[in-house]
Design an enzyme around this catalytic site. Structure first.
Site, PDB file in Angstrom:
ATOM      1  N   SER A  89     124.523 141.242  56.312  1.00 63.55           N
ATOM      2  CA  SER A  89     125.825 140.654  55.984  1.00 63.55           C
ATOM      3  C   SER A  89     125.868 140.397  54.488  1.00 63.55           C
ATOM      4  O   SER A  89     124.821 140.275  53.828  1.00 63.55           O
ATOM      5  CB  SER A  89     125.997 139.336  56.746  1.00 63.55           C
ATOM      6  OG  SER A  89     127.122 138.618  56.275  1.00 63.55           O
ATOM      7  N   TYR A 134     123.260 130.777  59.522  1.00 63.22           N
ATOM      8  CA  TYR A 134     123.584 132.198  59.605  1.00 63.22           C
ATOM      9  C   TYR A 134     123.109 132.925  58.354  1.00 63.22           C
ATOM     10  O   TYR A 134     122.483 133.992  58.430  1.00 63.22           O
ATOM     11  CB  TYR A 134     125.091 132.374  59.783  1.00 63.22           C
ATOM     12  CG  TYR A 134     125.527 133.815  59.866  1.00 63.22           C
ATOM     13  CD1 TYR A 134     125.209 134.603  60.973  1.00 63.22           C
ATOM     14  CD2 TYR A 134     126.256 134.407  58.826  1.00 63.22           C
ATOM     15  CE1 TYR A 134     125.609 135.936  61.046  1.00 63.22           C
ATOM     16  CE2 TYR A 134     126.655 135.728  58.902  1.00 63.22           C
ATOM     17  CZ  TYR A 134     126.322 136.491  60.010  1.00 63.22           C
ATOM     18  OH  TYR A 134     126.715 137.804  60.077  1.00 63.22           O
TER      19      TYR A 134
END
Length: 265
Positions: free
Chosen positions: A145, A158
């Site tokens: 990501s 995350y």
């Protein structure tokens, strides 16, 4: 121009294949003649996909797998390898996130995110590494990501998992560099998928950034176009990746100027 028949007859394994970019990657690979092994927790969705994808004349195997269960990873991948012989490309796509302030994140949720996003990814990779090393060919694609490069408020856990994926991938790439086994990280910004049904419980983040969200079909094409080529990273969109480069050079200034945008979650 990249050849579209490079994947014909290749064996491609995709985790988190039942939706989002995993499902789109599977569809594109099938159109290019690749044999597929689709893994996800939702076996019903996978079976439906199998019915649709076999029209391309390729082999499609489906297995229920929660990558957080490392015993299941070993069992499923052992069966896959017994069935198809070898894996040419592994796409580690399974993952999830929850946007929460660090002091509000329960330990069980933290563990779960690491179990899926990091330990599960490593476990799946470990099951194909021996074969790729011995055959001196293969490609491991880890979906990370932009959060692996730019951590923002309410994504501490995350972002930590995706930083771990990036570090693991970079080390693995060096280990395999003399064996013609490629390692690519995919670092997309926000994608219009069901990811945010869990990650963004209030819906505020999606509302604020909806116009900037990537479409899963676009991301999937960028990934499939680069399969079995020595691409280090796929960073999307380009303007966001430019931000991550500026962040690495001027972190304090970037955080100060971007504070308002970062807090839109």
């Amino acid at each position: 121009m990249l050849s579209t028949d490079r994947l014909k007859g290749k064996n491609i394994v995709i985790t988190g294949a039942s939706g989002g970019i995993g499902a789109e990657i599977a569809r594109l690979c099938a159109t290019r003649g690749a044999n597929l092994v689709l893994l996800a927790r939702s076996i019903d969705k996978l079976k439906s996909m199998k019915q649709d994808l076999t029209k391309y004349g390729v082999r499609v195997d489906v297995h229920r797998l929660d990558v957080a269960d490392t015993d299941a990873v070993q069992a499923v991948f052992s069966k896959v390898l017994a069935d198809i012989g070898h894996v040419d490309v592994l796409v580690n796509n399974a993952g999830f996130g929850v946007f929460r302030h660090a002091h509000e994140a329960p330990v069980d949720e933290i563990k779960s995110m690491f179990d899926v996003n990091v330990i599960g990814l490593m476990a799946c990779t470990g099951m194909v590494l021996h074969g790729m090393r011995s055959r001196r060919i293969g490609h491991i694609i880890n979906v990370a990501s932009q959060a692996a490069k730019i951590a923002t408020p309410k994504s501490s856990v995350y972002a930590a998992t995706k930083h771990a994926v990036l570090g693991y991938s970079n080390s693995l790439r060096m280990e395999l560099s003399d064996l013609d086994v490629y390692v690519t990280t995919v670092n997309p910004g926000p994608i219009a998928t069901d990811f945010f049904n869990i990650a963004d419980e209030q819906g505020t983040y999606v509302k604020n950034i909806k116009r900037f969200m990537l479409q899963p079909e676009y991301v999937a094409k960028q990934v499939v176009d680069r399969m079995l080529t020595p691409v280090r990273e796929i960073n999307l969109p380009r303007w966001m990746n430019a931000g991550s480069i500026i962040y690495s050079l001027f972190p304090r200034t970037f955080e100060r100027l971007g504070k308002r945008a970062f807090n839109q979650k």
